[in-house]
Design a protein around this motif. Sequence first.
Motif, PDB file in Angstrom:
ATOM      1  N   GLN A 125       0.819  -1.213   0.000  1.00 25.58           N
ATOM      2  CA  GLN A 125       0.000   0.000   0.000  1.00 25.58           C
ATOM      3  C   GLN A 125       0.857   1.269   0.000  1.00 25.58           C
ATOM      4  N   LEU A 126       2.182   1.080  -0.147  1.00 26.09           N
ATOM      5  CA  LEU A 126       3.118   2.208  -0.038  1.00 26.09           C
ATOM      6  C   LEU A 126       3.967   2.333  -1.293  1.00 26.09           C
ATOM      7  N   SER A 127       4.594   3.497  -1.449  1.00 26.13           N
ATOM      8  CA  SER A 127       5.597   3.634  -2.502  1.00 26.13           C
ATOM      9  C   SER A 127       6.947   3.249  -1.888  1.00 26.13           C
ATOM     10  N   VAL A 128       7.479   2.100  -2.318  1.00 28.75           N
ATOM     11  CA  VAL A 128       8.758   1.628  -1.766  1.00 28.75           C
ATOM     12  C   VAL A 128       9.763   1.500  -2.902  1.00 28.75           C
ATOM     13  N   GLN A 129      10.912   2.112  -2.736  1.00 25.65           N
ATOM     14  CA  GLN A 129      11.990   1.919  -3.709  1.00 25.65           C
ATOM     15  C   GLN A 129      12.972   0.904  -3.116  1.00 25.65           C
ATOM     16  N   TYR A 130      13.000  -0.293  -3.737  1.00 27.64           N
ATOM     17  CA  TYR A 130      13.860  -1.366  -3.227  1.00 27.64           C
ATOM     18  C   TYR A 130      15.277  -1.223  -3.786  1.00 27.64           C
ATOM     19  N   GLU A 131      16.172  -2.042  -3.255  1.00 29.32           N
ATOM     20  CA  GLU A 131      17.579  -2.050  -3.677  1.00 29.32           C
ATOM     21  C   GLU A 131      18.163  -0.634  -3.668  1.00 29.32           C
ATOM     22  N   THR A 132      17.836   0.068  -2.598  1.00 29.00           N
ATOM     23  CA  THR A 132      18.317   1.442  -2.421  1.00 29.00           C
ATOM     24  C   THR A 132      18.811   1.582  -0.983  1.00 29.00           C
ATOM     25  N   THR A 133      20.121   1.527  -0.827  1.00 35.75           N
ATOM     26  CA  THR A 133      20.735   1.582   0.508  1.00 35.75           C
ATOM     27  C   THR A 133      21.111   3.014   0.808  1.00 35.75           C
ATOM     28  N   ILE A 134      20.390   3.637   1.714  1.00 36.41           N
ATOM     29  CA  ILE A 134      20.684   5.040   2.035  1.00 36.41           C
ATOM     30  C   ILE A 134      22.020   5.102   2.785  1.00 36.41           C
ATOM     31  N   CYS A 135      22.932   5.918   2.271  1.00 37.93           N
ATOM     32  CA  CYS A 135      24.270   5.966   2.877  1.00 37.93           C
ATOM     33  C   CYS A 135      24.686   7.384   3.256  1.00 37.93           C
ATOM     34  N   GLY A 136      23.886   8.391   2.865  1.00 35.15           N
ATOM     35  CA  GLY A 136      24.234   9.769   3.215  1.00 35.15           C
ATOM     36  C   GLY A 136      22.975  10.614   3.339  1.00 35.15           C
ATOM     37  N   MET A 137      23.010  11.596   4.252  1.00 36.66           N
ATOM     38  CA  MET A 137      21.857  12.474   4.467  1.00 36.66           C
ATOM     39  C   MET A 137      22.373  13.893   4.645  1.00 36.66           C
ATOM     40  N   GLU A 138      21.770  14.833   3.926  1.00 39.26           N
ATOM     41  CA  GLU A 138      22.211  16.226   4.072  1.00 39.26           C
ATOM     42  C   GLU A 138      21.023  17.110   4.409  1.00 39.26           C
ATOM     43  N   LYS A 139      21.176  17.919   5.459  1.00 36.63           N
ATOM     44  CA  LYS A 139      20.097  18.811   5.885  1.00 36.63           C
ATOM     45  C   LYS A 139      20.419  20.232   5.426  1.00 36.63           C
ATOM     46  N   SER A 140      19.459  20.841   4.716  1.00 41.21           N
ATOM     47  CA  SER A 140      19.641  22.243   4.318  1.00 41.21           C
ATOM     48  C   SER A 140      18.326  22.975   4.568  1.00 41.21           C
ATOM     49  N   THR A 141      18.249  24.243   4.185  1.00 46.13           N
ATOM     50  CA  THR A 141      16.988  24.977   4.392  1.00 46.13           C
ATOM     51  C   THR A 141      15.871  24.408   3.520  1.00 46.13           C
ATOM     52  N   GLN A 142      16.230  23.688   2.459  1.00 36.74           N
ATOM     53  CA  GLN A 142      15.200  23.060   1.600  1.00 36.74           C
ATOM     54  C   GLN A 142      14.676  21.756   2.187  1.00 36.74           C
ATOM     55  N   GLY A 143      15.336  21.255   3.206  1.00 36.65           N
ATOM     56  CA  GLY A 143      14.925  19.972   3.791  1.00 36.65           C
ATOM     57  C   GLY A 143      16.052  18.955   3.723  1.00 36.65           C
ATOM     58  N   TRP A 144      15.675  17.683   3.632  1.00 36.17           N
ATOM     59  CA  TRP A 144      16.655  16.601   3.621  1.00 36.17           C
ATOM     60  C   TRP A 144      16.906  16.099   2.205  1.00 36.17           C
ATOM     61  N   ALA A 145      18.182  15.961   1.864  1.00 35.25           N
ATOM     62  CA  ALA A 145      18.551  15.272   0.613  1.00 35.25           C
ATOM     63  C   ALA A 145      19.229  13.961   1.003  1.00 35.25           C
TER      64      ALA A 145
END
Length: 336
Positions: A125-145
């Motif tokens: 029931q969700l939008s899931v992107q598989y085979e995607t290992t999140i390895c970095g997160m950047e916070k800016s005024t636009q939000g999270w990348a």
Amino acid sequence: MQAESNKKPCVAVIGAGISGAACALQLQSLGFEVQVYEKSRGASGRLSTRRTDTWSADHGAQYFTARDPLFIEEVNRWIELGLVAQWQPKLGVYKEGSWSESLSKDKRFVGIPEMTAPTKHLAKQLSVQYETTICGMEKSTQGWALSSLEHGLLVKQFDMVVLAIPSPQVETLLKNISGQVSNLDKASKIANDSKMKSCWTMMVHFPHQSSFQFDAAFINQEAIAWIARNSTKPKRAGLDYWTVHASPEWSDVNLELAKEDVSAELLACMEKLGFNTLDAQVTMHRWRYASGGLEPMIEYHYSPVDGLGFCGDWLHGGRVEGAWLSGIKLANRINT
Ligand SMILES: Cc1cc2nc3c(=O)[nH]c(=O)nc-3n(C[C@H](O)[C@H](O)[C@H](O)COP(=O)(O)OP(=O)(O)OC[C@H]3O[C@@H](n4cnc5c(N)ncnc54)[C@H](O)[C@@H]3O)c2cc1C
């Protein structure tokens, strides 16, 4: 953050185990736009079943219990949908060299035909992107990348990020955060304080062992802590396979042993328990982060100023029920 009808806050949920899927679906039902990222090819994480053409075996969670009224309601829905059924094994206890029957009156539930069934139902029931290992997160005024190992920097940006992954993996991700995050030290301390234990798992067929006095058993003071005959669970098919879990203590000490050495030790222990291990067909799996977590539990973590939250079993007493509750409670907190 309240979801408004004209602008839906956008949330990334990292991890499609039961906690991430429950959190994501609850957020979606509250009006948030949600995108889930999962490193493997399917949903369900440690609620898992190994499948081959000739056999299948639950090699992560073996069953789950339901004590909280909210989770009992959810489990009843899963039962009605045919995703879950009760498992009533003849349950043994092995202690100091002798066997007895367990007096436990717990109701035990399993996914049917495999443990993944309830989480897969949520994930559909969700939008899931598989085979995607999140390895970095950047916070800016636009939000999270976010960046992933497989695809590099992801195009979409998010107002909030939920980490629904085991605490050591949270710790690693937090080390790779860039930008201004106000409560990073607190978040890192929470992940760091949680101690997770490993589990060596053996899935094994015994061609010369046609019967055994118990369907499953808790084993005390041995390398092995748990055994279960998969064919005694509802809707299982294929060759008769046992799942054998080494104890957390034994697994932690022997984590880096070669698979062959671990299986030799666990088979020797099965012989001691009364099994004929001749010609045993063995498949091994090592769970680096199987169980355990924060004590006392804090249910979830959320920093509104950063738009960063954690959910998972390790924040809510461990186990499947805690993981599900942690996801739901975090989603409700984000919505306040
Ligand atoms: C051997 C074993 C036996 C167990 N026995 C029982 C039992 O009998 N009863 C019980 O109730 N519980 C049991 N448990 C615990 C139960 O499985 C967990 O409590 C529950 O499944 C945890 O769910 P979760 O969503 O918190 O985490 P997980 O199931 O670990 O889900 C996390 C998900 O995040 C993904 N992920 C991780 N890092 C990233 C990343 N960087 N990017 C994208 N995705 C990522 C993973 O692939 C995974 O799908 C057992 C666990 C194990 C391993």
